[in-house]
Design a protein around this motif. Sequence first.
Motif: not given
Ligand code: NAP
Length: 314
Positions: A154-162, A177-180, A182-184
């Motif tokens: 993953g490349g979002g905030d959850s992936a970084m936090e975890e 991460h599937r791209r180059d 991050l979304r985080a």
């Molecule tokens: P997210 O922001 O939707 O990120 C999902 C990540 O997984 C993206 O990087 C995405 O890649 C990747 N992904 C999705 N489907 C995939 C697949 N089939 N194969 C490989 N990679 C895949 O989800 P999230 O990280 O759970 O966060 C959800 C929301 O909660 C966000 O608004 C986030 O800011 C918030 N949150 C905040 C915190 C914090 O601030 N501490 C912690 C956790 C969550 P792409 O980037 O290429 O789309």
Amino acid sequence: MKELKESYKVVIMGSGPAGLTAALYAARANLEPLVFEGPEAGGQLTTTTDVENFPGFPSGIMGPDLMDLMREQSERFGAQCVQKAVTAVDFSKRPFRVSTEDEQILASTFIISSGATARMLGLPSERELVGYGVSTCATCDGFFFRDKELVVVGGGDSAMEESIFLTKFATRVTVVHRRDKLRASVIMQQRAGENEKIDFIWNGVVEDVLGSREDGVTGVRIKDVVTGESYVKECQGMFVAIGHTPNSGIFRGQLEMDDNGYLITNNGTSETSVAGVFAAGDIQDTRYKQAITAAGSGCMAAMDAERFIEEHGL
Ligand code: NAP
């Protein structure tokens, strides 16, 4: 199976910790709640093995066992749990209309605890090894990976936090991460980037998880989407952190929800935008997502429903 009545004072949708705690409290208030267990009776905990952070079980407990106990406890006080899924609701007037595939009943109040489903990659090997080295929850399972090498997808905030959390236990955490890019958020990217135990594989897609239920995870096969090459990265665990999908589809247009589909509750209560409809657990929780917080909010929803019933003489 006991026949359903025409109407109930409290109908609960979902049977994870939130739903079953709501059922326990409503049952103990003599409200004889009906619980539609949904497609995955017991919720997300039934897909985990040891649960060591639910208070009251000093030696830990298996997720499915914990859920069996919660169901048994609610049924002891008169909750009726049925293995059916709610397919449609009509909140336009009270009593609310609640439909399953083959029945329709009326509900004076409705508690939504249908949870959120952790997104998975969809690989057969991943499904096979969930609970045996593949996890979607670092807080729940990180502890089992002391001195191990891990992959986080993953490349979002959850992936970084975890990933950051997992460095407390693991010797190395590799984010795939599937791209180059991050979304985080910038701050989470910085924190992960500065952590010496975390490194990154860019443009990588996990094609297969290697290992067995006996030996656990031994590695992942990764495809570089730029070069097209596949290679094996050795690791002893894979955490999938690609987001959650709240199970709120059937409420679209009837209840207020945020852009991601999480139900919005009113000011620290379980009240939704429709009076008499309450939400508990992951369906309204974008932040904590723990069994114990879900259970706590299930208790709140039952108490809010009870008060609503009293105030409206239902
Ligand atoms: P997210 O922001 O939707 O990120 C999902 C990540 O997984 C993206 O990087 C995405 O890649 C990747 N992904 C999705 N489907 C995939 C697949 N089939 N194969 C490989 N990679 C895949 O989800 P999230 O990280 O759970 O966060 C959800 C929301 O909660 C966000 O608004 C986030 O800011 C918030 N949150 C905040 C915190 C914090 O601030 N501490 C912690 C956790 C969550 P792409 O980037 O290429 O789309």
